[in-house]
Enzyme design. Structure first.
Site: not given
Lengths: 416, 416
Positions: A27-28, A135, A152-154, A278
């Site tokens: 995602g980052t 999110q 982001s998949a996770h 983060c």
């Protein structure tokens, strides 16, 4: 064929065309690539960038790079619930605005942002809106007429190693960095096919249960929001009570060190977060809580992943009061060093980490007459946020801060 | 703890300190980050960059970006085996050289590069050498005193989604792009922990068998190198016969279209590659074969992963002659369009894809007297490489090329 099928499934969940969506390594990376690509693609329009003050660090750090390159960045403030105001975004738009960014929901306090309305004002001004949907994408598609989306998949329970970058047709986009023809030139490197297939499958799976699970988790987080202030004294529950993600609840406990509380809860079998996950290796308080102006002291974020049993929440509520009390007892043992001067009582909390400065302030405020001033000397950055937040919670007057010979002096007037 | 253990295992296999090694999302990202980081870190020294002509596209595309930024890039040529000369690297070094890059072995033809010796001349000049070790790391550590190393887990049989970037202590390195504190600030994004653990474990596993398996595979690729020219007429085996990777063998077949041959072999159950796998969607011939000056026509790369049974190789050698013959028959059916002029026979191969121009040249050369000239008109870029390569193989004289009204005219004089 697997890659195409995964792209189609992900695009359907996002609500976009498959050829608008690429898979990135995280995602980052999707945020970095998405912001850099639009900013470069719209260079002729100008370099102005708008972000909210509570974006994920990947957005804010991209903004820092852009600013270091000589461009202007407007950071839109949030209210005490962590939400931006649509009018603030509208006011921030300029003729040279290249891009505006807004998260769909906040990663620390769960507050949902008015993305649809902000997208509308951006669209009217001809400015693309990038939505960091990390999110919320597991819970449903992002509302409104956004231009770029990242995820982001996770975060939705999928594997690590997969992010999504969606760029709507018609958005000027110039990928930066060395040429690489994979993923439409927007995500260099060998495709992580097994993870991409798993990511698409897991998104479809969590979406199938999302509506029902959201209702159940929302009831559980409502319970935490209501019960924690009843069970634990001196607690502030943060974030919007209504417009929020189903599974995140955040509160701050006065006179508690967040890290120590985390260890206590960990020993009881609960893995929670504090401040901003983060930036947790830095000792400054979370930029989100700071932007909201709420207490960062003793901050606890509880994330309930889909499937969390009700019994776990009940046991957490049983364990929490004792854990907080244990930390408070440990931290409250030392006596404050005070010096009485003509016009104020000075509390010397230099070299002491928060929440000690606030604990010492609370201990001595009863010793000065109503109307008198206390100067708290502290060199911990968190005091700048926590002393005013304490004053607001305790109905004392926060007068302001002054530079001191060492650290900073925070002035508090006793009102009650 | 898992991440630390994986880092230690990978560092041991590389032969570096654990704190010199970070995990990236791919080998390509490791190259991009490694090159950009050193070039930025050594900006004060200068902007000159050295690469070999046969590097992986991730290196060459990074060099393109650097050149587009106004810097100078020296591309070191290779000989007909695909190897660079140490003296050429030494000659290319300048007082303003920021970085030199050299692969440990070539990804298309398997030729090993003199990395240790090149590292020595770079070290003497105070210039860091970045080694792209993607092809060789599974077989053993990279020799010599290199400064930066990159690799890719899926190349040694590990999972997708993991690359390695190693930067020796003392090398000036300035990570580019937005700040992200993970992986020492050198690989932004959520760490793909399961894949990283698997990558380190698989590296250890392949290394345990590497010495023995290298001997076995080398015998099998030797067999292919020796037998293919016996079984198939008009074949050129490319790459260094001695200094090469154990499991890669590459050859080119005259009068054959590589893509069509791939399909024939695929139908027989063999998955091989042609030209450059990383640029296969483009129709230009491989930059590696071009730099070597060898035939790109009908190029076939056979990769034998560890564990490949001998019987598979034997069956491949049985199937290959028929497959090549079938393609040659199909392509050779059409008659060339020729125009006889005063001083030459013109073969009009405009609009025809290679290998047709070469096939038509071969068909007509017997029709002109020894000493006469043939002009082949072609608008296929591959002809520029393949017509001279055919002349060399067939002992005819390649005179040169001239612009034509349409496409290019390639001049060939019949010698025999």
């Amino acid at each position: 064929m697997l890659l195409d099928a995964a792209r189609e499934a992900a695009a359907e969940a996002v609500g976009c065309r498959p050829d608008e969506l690429v898979f990135t390594p995280s995602g980052t990376r999707a945020v970095h690539t998405g912001m850099a690509g639009v900013l470069a693609g719209r260079r002729r329009v100008g370099g102005h960038l708008i972000v909210s003050a509570v974006e994920h660090s990947s957005v804010l750090h991209s903004a820092d790079v852009h600013e270091a390159d000589g461009a202007t960045v407007t950071q839109v403030a949030v209210d005490r619930t962590g939400s931006v105001d649509v009018r603030s975004y509208a006011d921030a738009l300029r003729p040279d605005t290249a891009l505006a960014c807004l998260q769909s929901a906040n990663h620390e306090v769960g507050t949902e942002q008015p993305v649809g309305a902000v997208a509308e004002v951006c669209r009217a001004a001809g400015v693309p809106l990038l939505v960091d949907a990390a999110q919320s994408l597991g819970w449903g598609p992002v509302e409104g007429d956004w231009s770029v989306l990242t995820a982001s998949a996770h975060k939705w329970g999928g594997p690590a190693g997969v992010g999504l970058l969606v760029v709507r047709k018609g958005v000027r986009f110039a990928p930066q960095g060395p040429l690489d023809e994979r993923e439409s030139g927007r995500a260099a490197g060998f495709e992580n096919l097994p993870a991409i297939v798993a990511a698409a499958a897991s998104l479809r799976a969590v979406r199938a249960e999302a509506a029902q699970e959201a209702v159940r988790l929302r009831e559980l987080t409502d319970r935490i929001r209501a019960r924690v202030p009843e069970l634990v004294p001196d607690v502030e529950v943060v974030g919007d009570p209504e417009r929020r993600l189903p599974g995140i609840v955040t509160f701050s406990c006065l006179y508690v060190d967040g890290e120590t509380l985390l260890h206590e809860l960990d020993r009881a079998g609960f893995s929670v977060s504090s401040g901003s996950s983060c930036t947790s290796s830095t000792l400054t308080p979370s930029h989100v809580l700071r932007a909201m102006g709420v207490l960062s002291e003793g901050n606890v974020r509880v994330s309930l992943p889909p499937g969390t049993p009700e019994a776990d929440v009940e046991r957490f509520l049983e364990v929490l009061p004792g854990a907080v009390a244990a930390v408070r007892e440990k931290l409250g043992a030392s006596l404050p060093i005070t010096i009485a001067t003509e016009d104020a009582l000075i509390v010397d909390a230099l070299g002491k980490r928060c929440p000690i400065p606030v604990i010492e302030l609370a201990k001595v405020i009863g010793e000065v007459p109503v109307g008198a001033t206390i100067r708290v000397l502290s060199d911990d950055e968190a005091a700048r946020l926590d002393i005013p937040a304490w004053c607001e919670m305790r109905n004392q007057e926060y007068v302001g801060e002054e530079p001191a010979t060492e650290g900073t002096a925070y002035l508090v007037r006793r009102l009650s």
